[in-house]
Write a protein that holds these residues in place. Structure first.
Motif, PDB file in Angstrom:
ATOM      1  N   HIS A   1       0.805  -1.213   0.000  1.00 53.56           N
ATOM      2  CA  HIS A   1       0.000   0.000   0.000  1.00 53.56           C
ATOM      3  C   HIS A   1       0.840   1.266   0.000  1.00 53.56           C
ATOM      4  CE1 HIS A   1      -2.873  -3.092   1.448  1.00 53.56           C
ATOM      5  NE2 HIS A   1      -3.561  -2.540   0.477  1.00 53.56           N
ATOM      6  N   ARG A   2       2.125   1.129   0.291  1.00 51.50           N
ATOM      7  CA  ARG A   2       3.022   2.288   0.213  1.00 51.50           C
ATOM      8  C   ARG A   2       3.456   2.580  -1.226  1.00 51.50           C
ATOM      9  NH1 ARG A   2       6.272  -2.067   1.500  1.00 51.50           N
ATOM     10  NH2 ARG A   2       8.121  -2.322   0.196  1.00 51.50           N
ATOM     11  N   ALA A   3       3.038   1.749  -2.166  1.00 50.08           N
ATOM     12  CA  ALA A   3       3.484   1.895  -3.555  1.00 50.08           C
ATOM     13  C   ALA A   3       3.068   3.249  -4.116  1.00 50.08           C
ATOM     14  CB  ALA A   3       2.919   0.766  -4.408  1.00 50.08           C
ATOM     15  N   ASP A   4       4.056   4.041  -4.527  1.00 53.87           N
ATOM     16  CA  ASP A   4       3.809   5.350  -5.120  1.00 53.87           C
ATOM     17  C   ASP A   4       4.533   5.405  -6.461  1.00 53.87           C
ATOM     18  OD1 ASP A   4       6.462   5.509  -4.371  1.00 53.87           O
ATOM     19  OD2 ASP A   4       6.135   6.954  -2.762  1.00 53.87           O
ATOM     20  N   GLU A   5       4.596   6.586  -7.055  1.00 49.85           N
ATOM     21  CA  GLU A   5       5.245   6.710  -8.364  1.00 49.85           C
ATOM     22  C   GLU A   5       6.710   6.293  -8.314  1.00 49.85           C
ATOM     23  OE1 GLU A   5       4.709  10.425 -10.291  1.00 49.85           O
ATOM     24  OE2 GLU A   5       2.516  10.390 -10.171  1.00 49.85           O
ATOM     25  N   GLU A   6       7.390   6.632  -7.239  1.00 46.12           N
ATOM     26  CA  GLU A   6       8.800   6.248  -7.107  1.00 46.12           C
ATOM     27  C   GLU A   6       8.940   4.730  -7.042  1.00 46.12           C
ATOM     28  OE1 GLU A   6      12.652   6.999  -4.145  1.00 46.12           O
ATOM     29  OE2 GLU A   6      10.723   7.975  -3.744  1.00 46.12           O
ATOM     30  N   TYR A   7       8.043   4.087  -6.291  1.00 47.12           N
ATOM     31  CA  TYR A   7       8.076   2.632  -6.174  1.00 47.12           C
ATOM     32  C   TYR A   7       7.846   1.988  -7.553  1.00 47.12           C
ATOM     33  CZ  TYR A   7       6.876  -2.092  -4.591  1.00 47.12           C
ATOM     34  OH  TYR A   7       6.839  -3.451  -4.407  1.00 47.12           O
ATOM     35  N   LEU A   8       6.837   2.476  -8.274  1.00 47.68           N
ATOM     36  CA  LEU A   8       6.541   1.930  -9.602  1.00 47.68           C
ATOM     37  C   LEU A   8       7.697   2.163 -10.570  1.00 47.68           C
ATOM     38  CD1 LEU A   8       2.806   3.010  -9.938  1.00 47.68           C
ATOM     39  CD2 LEU A   8       3.664   0.679  -9.638  1.00 47.68           C
ATOM     40  N   SER A   9       8.320   3.326 -10.473  1.00 45.91           N
ATOM     41  CA  SER A   9       9.467   3.619 -11.325  1.00 45.91           C
ATOM     42  C   SER A   9      10.609   2.641 -11.064  1.00 45.91           C
ATOM     43  CB  SER A   9       9.939   5.056 -11.102  1.00 45.91           C
ATOM     44  OG  SER A   9      11.078   5.347 -11.884  1.00 45.91           O
ATOM     45  N   THR A  10      10.798   2.281  -9.793  1.00 46.29           N
ATOM     46  CA  THR A  10      11.837   1.312  -9.441  1.00 46.29           C
ATOM     47  C   THR A  10      11.531  -0.057 -10.045  1.00 46.29           C
ATOM     48  OG1 THR A  10      12.322   2.476  -7.370  1.00 46.29           O
ATOM     49  CG2 THR A  10      13.014   0.179  -7.521  1.00 46.29           C
ATOM     50  N   LEU A  11      10.257  -0.479  -9.985  1.00 43.35           N
ATOM     51  CA  LEU A  11       9.877  -1.761 -10.589  1.00 43.35           C
ATOM     52  C   LEU A  11      10.175  -1.768 -12.088  1.00 43.35           C
ATOM     53  CD1 LEU A  11       6.422  -2.714  -8.987  1.00 43.35           C
ATOM     54  CD2 LEU A  11       8.692  -3.524  -8.340  1.00 43.35           C
ATOM     55  N   LEU A  12       9.780  -0.701 -12.752  1.00 41.71           N
ATOM     56  CA  LEU A  12       9.994  -0.636 -14.203  1.00 41.71           C
ATOM     57  C   LEU A  12      11.483  -0.600 -14.543  1.00 41.71           C
ATOM     58  CD1 LEU A  12       7.185   1.897 -15.180  1.00 41.71           C
ATOM     59  CD2 LEU A  12       7.164  -0.592 -15.448  1.00 41.71           C
ATOM     60  N   ASP A  13      12.279   0.086 -13.737  1.00 41.09           N
ATOM     61  CA  ASP A  13      13.729   0.115 -13.958  1.00 41.09           C
ATOM     62  C   ASP A  13      14.330  -1.277 -13.826  1.00 41.09           C
ATOM     63  OD1 ASP A  13      13.719   2.808 -14.438  1.00 41.09           O
ATOM     64  OD2 ASP A  13      14.395   3.384 -12.439  1.00 41.09           O
ATOM     65  N   LYS A  14      13.849  -2.048 -12.852  1.00 42.65           N
ATOM     66  CA  LYS A  14      14.360  -3.413 -12.672  1.00 42.65           C
ATOM     67  C   LYS A  14      14.042  -4.281 -13.889  1.00 42.65           C
ATOM     68  CE  LYS A  14      14.222  -3.553  -7.588  1.00 42.65           C
ATOM     69  NZ  LYS A  14      13.579  -4.150  -6.393  1.00 42.65           N
ATOM     70  N   ILE A  15      12.841  -4.128 -14.421  1.00 44.93           N
ATOM     71  CA  ILE A  15      12.491  -4.880 -15.629  1.00 44.93           C
ATOM     72  C   ILE A  15      13.345  -4.419 -16.804  1.00 44.93           C
ATOM     73  CG2 ILE A  15      10.653  -5.374 -17.289  1.00 44.93           C
ATOM     74  CD1 ILE A  15       8.661  -5.129 -14.972  1.00 44.93           C
ATOM     75  N   GLN A  16      13.510  -3.111 -16.936  1.00 49.30           N
ATOM     76  CA  GLN A  16      14.306  -2.559 -18.040  1.00 49.30           C
ATOM     77  C   GLN A  16      15.726  -3.110 -18.032  1.00 49.30           C
ATOM     78  OE1 GLN A  16      13.459   0.177 -20.613  1.00 49.30           O
ATOM     79  NE2 GLN A  16      15.098  -1.200 -21.282  1.00 49.30           N
TER      80      GLN A  16
END
Length: 360
Positions: free
Chosen positions: A48-63
């Motif tokens: 529930h703490r997931a914010d834009e920064e958290y999502l950006s980190t997930l996408l960076d890991k996939i990238q």
């Protein structure tokens, strides 16, 4: 292979309350994997703490790992397991593994449970009652039993005296034939547990889940010696290392497996095999999953003998917004799969999702 990444907000029908907090919305991280016109879908619930920064980190890991991901065949789960372990995020791992399994099942025309074992054709799920005042829990218990559920998972953990009253009121409301499990979500101290367990075991409790802090395995072992009721661990056991530690300390009778904790099928199956070797039963839980995650957990439960307890109700507690069609079927109190390939998801309304990114 193409990956499309989405986000989805799923609302609860009624606020979901446990000893550690309240929530009204779950956020689902969704991945669609496409290859030669066939689509596989995966999802994982976000914190529930997931914010834009958290999502950006997930996408960076996939990238950073996209070339390795795209190089895999959809059946290469063992390679994907170690690739995701290097990525170091169980939510990415869960969503990717489910998408790959769904894609592979659709390619070969088989439902996932037939690929992984096909031990049974249905399971009986419990239904969870939020941490409410005793009279409200009793009312909700009666309502669920009228709907056809025969196993209730009652949330406890704020006050041991009131927790005893909660269990008493629920048992009086539903009678002796209904199974009652309690889940404390780490809410008791050891002394709280001694008090409450001495009382609630009079009400034929089938299972006690995570009564103590996740790190307190020593006192969990003491409770197992003190009380003749099975104890399950959830927050204490995320992966095979955690399970091994709990077994070595004689701290549980049941391990609660959740795909988002362990990162998907490959680690879940390692946990199941480890538990079976030591005569420890497994539960399959859901932790905020919606239809895709629940369908995947149902297929795993249908596949493996040693999964003996089923907590597959999150999507039933969510509002059905019609975004995801198909998946595991519900005939209260049972869940079963269809003969549709993969996890049986027939359509996802992508226009209703929050688009994040595409990796080609």
């Amino acid at each position: 292979m193409r990956l499309d990444i989405y986000l989805r907000d799923v609302k609860y029908r009624e606020s979901f309350i446990i000893s550690t907090g309240r929530r009204g919305i779950d956020k689902e991280f969704m991945i669609k994997v496409s290859e030669n016109g066939i689509e596989g879908w995966g999802e994982a619930p976000l914190p529930h703490r997931a914010d834009e920064e958290y999502l950006s980190t997930l996408l960076d890991k996939i990238q950073r790992n996209i070339e390795g991901i795209r190089a895999l065949e959809p059946y290469s789960l063992e390679k994907l397991h170690f690739l995701c372990r290097d990525i170091g995020d169980t939510r990415i791992s869960m969503a990717l593994q489910l998408a790959f399994i769904d894609l592979f099942g659709k390619k070969i025309g088989l439902p996932a449970y037939r690929i992984f074992g096909a031990y049974r054709d249905k399971v009986e799920t419990d239904i969870t009652i939020s941490l409410l005042p005793p009279e409200e829990q009793a009312e909700r218990a009666s309502r669920f039993v009228e709907m056809g559920f025969r196993t209730l998972k009652v949330k406890l953990g704020l006050d041991p005296i009131m927790d005893v009253e909660r269990v008493r009121r629920v048992r009086e409301a539903v009678g002796e034939e209904i199974r009652i499990r309690v889940d404390v979500n780490q809410g008791w101290s050891y002394s709280d547990a001694l008090y409450a367990l001495n009382k609630i075991t009079d009400y034929e409790v089938e299972l006690v889940e995570q009564p103590l802090d996740k790190s307190d395995l020593k006192n969990m072992a003491k409770l197992r010696r003190e009380f003749d009721v099975p104890f399950a661990l959830d927050e204490s056991v995320w992966n095979t290392q955690d399970v091994k530690r709990a077994i070595e300390m004689d701290a549980m009778d049941v391990a609660n497996i959740k795909l988002v904790k362990c990162g998907g099928y490959t680690e879940a199956m390692r946990i199941i095999d480890l538990c079976e070797a030591y005569n420890i039963n497994c539960m399959i839980g859901c932790m905020g999953c919606d239809k895709i995650g629940i369908s995947a957990a149902t297929h795993l439960a249908l596949s493996r003998r040693n999964i003996q307890f089923y907590d597959l109700d999150c999507d039933l507690l969510h509002m059905d917004d019609g975004v995801i069609m198909g998946g595991a079927l519900v005939e209260i109190p049972y869940r079963h799969a269809t003969n549709s390939a993969g996890f049986g998801v027939s359509k996802v309304q992508e226009e209703s999702l929050i688009y994040l990114k595409t990796f080609r």
